[in-house]
Motif scaffolding. Sequence first.
Motif: not given
Length: 363
Positions: A112-121, A313-314
């Motif tokens: 569901v995350s639009r940016d899994p890497l940023l969500s994981l961080f 981030y955005r």
Amino acid sequence: MAILMTVFSGFYMMLMTWLYSEKKINKYIFCVLCGLLSGFFSIYFSHDAVAYQKIFSHYSISGVSNIVDEIASYELFFLFSMKALSFLPMVVFFCLYAMLSFSVKLTLIEKVSRDPLLSLFCFFAFFFLYFDGTVVRVSLGIAVAYWGMYFLSKNKVLYFNLIILISCLLFHYSLLILMIMPLFKTHFSVKIVLGLIVVFLIIYVLGFGILDPILWVMSYLDTSIPGLSKFNSYLMRSNEGDPYSLVLFFLFLACLFSYWLFMRELSDFELISYNMMFLSFLILIVFYQNQVFQNRFSEIFRYSLVFISPFFYRFFFVFIGSRFLSIIAYIFLMGGYFVYFYYYKEIISINNLDMIDFSFILF
């Protein structure tokens, strides 16, 4: 020692994030490596370490036939898994528990995350060692319950209700509070929650609270009922706190501004997540008379931060204009919070180092 553990944990999670982002590691091995750190942390470095060691020592040998009596204090899955896996060393049990919890969370993040890497961080900075390494029972419950949020975003209310009930009965009773979420999934409900935050801030300033009415209601209920006994034990620990720390105040502003900037771009799941984040701030104010309620209920909703963090981030990118500098700002924000929360707020405890036992390696 605490600062060394903080630095080691931070670099370990950054390494894991890099390996994941570069696809240099199998997903299952990734979950195992993360589970090893959080499982080891939960029984040696967390403030709940002594309590969990006592719980495992007692309930793992008490027999399955006693579960009916024991579920008044602990949830079915936690009790059953301790008894079923009682032949394992304790540290192995908690590592397996953490691996399961993390893998369920990671799967939803990827979906569901639009940016899994940023969500994981964000997850590593805010929640990983606190959830999977400290409050392990509610952590697994949250991992399951947020799949209910996913089905709610798809308007599959029956599945939502079923998953929340399962997560409540099997994993943690406090997750029942998520049953209110069908009422909080629109932009209008965000405005209602923000309005309630203002109202309860005024009530807080005037010195009023809702703890007394809750105590009055509880006096007429049978607190031996599973779930209510735990709720009542939280209620009795009524040490007054503050509605916001300075860090959470800035987090509130970040959520407010990012919501305002990107509200027209939100998916249904992200809109639910913003509702949950603002509800987490509301809970901090409403239950300012009881820090246990503040932490227990607000953290359930605050986990939604993982799914809205890409908008931070955005937000940086809008004002900075450079993707590289925006990423640096985002990493600095997350890393700064990690050091603040785990070291300065003393989430990492070094009081239990004498309990470390490496004999499980010989198992």
